[in-house]
Design a protein around this motif. Sequence first.
Motif, PDB file in Angstrom:
ATOM      1  N   ILE A 213       0.760  -1.241  -0.125  1.00 35.64           N
ATOM      2  CA  ILE A 213      -0.194  -0.102   0.109  1.00 35.64           C
ATOM      3  C   ILE A 213       0.816   1.168  -0.077  1.00 35.64           C
ATOM      4  O   ILE A 213       0.343   2.085  -0.768  1.00 35.64           O
ATOM      5  CB  ILE A 213      -0.963   0.038   1.170  1.00 35.64           C
ATOM      6  CG1 ILE A 213      -1.904  -1.162   1.171  1.00 35.64           C
ATOM      7  CG2 ILE A 213      -1.784   1.265   1.582  1.00 35.64           C
ATOM      8  CD1 ILE A 213      -2.811  -1.545   2.172  1.00 35.64           C
ATOM      9  N   LYS A 214       2.201   1.079   0.811  1.00 33.88           N
ATOM     10  CA  LYS A 214       2.889   2.342   0.933  1.00 33.88           C
ATOM     11  C   LYS A 214       3.482   2.431  -0.534  1.00 33.88           C
ATOM     12  O   LYS A 214       3.679   3.788  -0.944  1.00 33.88           O
ATOM     13  CB  LYS A 214       4.073   2.022   1.859  1.00 33.88           C
ATOM     14  CG  LYS A 214       3.742   2.666   3.205  1.00 33.88           C
ATOM     15  CD  LYS A 214       4.838   2.652   4.008  1.00 33.88           C
ATOM     16  CE  LYS A 214       4.600   3.143   5.391  1.00 33.88           C
ATOM     17  NZ  LYS A 214       5.466   2.521   6.444  1.00 33.88           N
ATOM     18  N   ARG A 215       3.917   1.378  -1.367  1.00 33.71           N
ATOM     19  CA  ARG A 215       4.403   1.624  -2.243  1.00 33.71           C
ATOM     20  C   ARG A 215       3.738   1.900  -3.646  1.00 33.71           C
ATOM     21  O   ARG A 215       3.869   2.618  -4.733  1.00 33.71           O
ATOM     22  CB  ARG A 215       5.535   0.434  -3.061  1.00 33.71           C
ATOM     23  CG  ARG A 215       6.930   0.322  -2.120  1.00 33.71           C
ATOM     24  CD  ARG A 215       7.411  -0.854  -2.559  1.00 33.71           C
ATOM     25  NE  ARG A 215       7.897  -1.191  -3.962  1.00 33.71           N
ATOM     26  CZ  ARG A 215       8.825  -1.035  -4.426  1.00 33.71           C
ATOM     27  NH1 ARG A 215       9.764  -0.258  -3.745  1.00 33.71           N
ATOM     28  NH2 ARG A 215       9.106  -1.247  -5.811  1.00 33.71           N
ATOM     29  N   TYR A 216       2.641   1.407  -3.451  1.00 35.35           N
ATOM     30  CA  TYR A 216       1.344   1.397  -4.678  1.00 35.35           C
ATOM     31  C   TYR A 216       0.182   1.772  -4.250  1.00 35.35           C
ATOM     32  O   TYR A 216      -1.003   1.105  -4.433  1.00 35.35           O
ATOM     33  CB  TYR A 216       1.468   0.242  -5.478  1.00 35.35           C
ATOM     34  CG  TYR A 216       2.627  -0.596  -5.756  1.00 35.35           C
ATOM     35  CD1 TYR A 216       3.283   0.155  -7.109  1.00 35.35           C
ATOM     36  CD2 TYR A 216       3.375  -1.511  -5.331  1.00 35.35           C
ATOM     37  CE1 TYR A 216       4.585  -0.229  -7.327  1.00 35.35           C
ATOM     38  CE2 TYR A 216       4.739  -1.940  -5.722  1.00 35.35           C
ATOM     39  CZ  TYR A 216       5.375  -1.440  -6.487  1.00 35.35           C
ATOM     40  OH  TYR A 216       6.424  -1.917  -7.232  1.00 35.35           O
ATOM     41  N   PRO A 217      -0.154   2.824  -3.433  1.00 34.31           N
ATOM     42  CA  PRO A 217      -1.203   3.262  -3.017  1.00 34.31           C
ATOM     43  C   PRO A 217      -2.594   3.365  -3.937  1.00 34.31           C
ATOM     44  O   PRO A 217      -3.597   2.666  -3.439  1.00 34.31           O
ATOM     45  CB  PRO A 217      -1.215   4.554  -2.218  1.00 34.31           C
ATOM     46  CG  PRO A 217       0.040   5.238  -2.964  1.00 34.31           C
ATOM     47  CD  PRO A 217       0.958   3.903  -3.381  1.00 34.31           C
TER      48      PRO A 217
END
Length: 330
Positions: A213-217
């Motif tokens: 989620i942090k990398r590809y919200p």
Amino acid sequence: MKKITVSAPGKLELYGEHAVVYGRPCIVTSVNQRLKLTVELIKEPIFEFNAPDINIKDYIKPMNKLGLGDIPKGAKHVETALLNFIKKYPINSGVKVTSKSKLNSLLGFGSSSASVVCIIKALSELTGKKLSNKRSFLSDKAIFDIAYKTLLDIQGRGSGVDMAAVIFGGTIYFVTGGKTIKPLNLKSLPLIIGYTGFKAATAPLLNQVALKIKRYPKVIDTIFTGIGQLLPQAQKALSKEDWQTAGELMNFNQGYLSSLGVSSAKLDSMINAARDAGAYGAKLSGAGVGDCMIAFAPPNKVSAVKKAIEKAGGKAINIKSNVEGVRIEL
Ligand code: MEV
């Protein structure tokens, strides 16, 4: 009454796992693989826990030291639940807990949630002002709130859906944190269940998804929204006993879970084998990687689907789903 035995079922998510941690709905059912705990109020102010099948023998701790020091993995859930209960409802006695069944026997159906719910339910019965044989001191929702807090204390994140399935039983529509807990009152649920042969730890998988989620919200948000959009149609299909639609929606759900990265070669091969043998649809159930896969199939294909699951290295398990939640054993 000073001693009581309580049992709780296992659970299987039908749709919506992982997305439910982030505000989307989920449908979950209970399964008749029950965990049993005997809980006793004792004079000495100690917590005593025995669960021989997971190598916990005579684990003893003063009540005022609960939650402190080294806690063996197998005792963590029961001890934290007990601590959360007595913080809210202080008691003047010690508590002795004995596992009546194999805590390991839940084959990836959520034994930790079942043990948490059993201890809270038992304490509610033992310490509460009982009005009748059936009335528990705490409502199911109050039991859920303590169980959910216990999950968050141990795991840091999670939706609470497992706890709700174990408490309420049946098949329920659930939204994160218990915002909605709605029984679907299904008459039947002809679920085919295949066990991968190993349990998977939930927390690392939740952390893995959180990192994504942090990398590809935006990408992950789109996946979660897609999963959430399956739910209204899935709920309708289950209520109408339209197993074809229910199965086809499982296929979409599995696609989303695969792209989240929580499936595995073993699950994929069991799921594909089930589909090739004529299932309407199949998906993993739960946090992923191990545990179970589930499928719906036309009645004349059920036996072929089960055989295909076994041939793919899984174990087809014949247990009832949509069963009673936590209960007192007489
Ligand atoms: C695990 O049984 C279900 C997950 O959705 C986690 C949760 O809802 O807490 C993966």
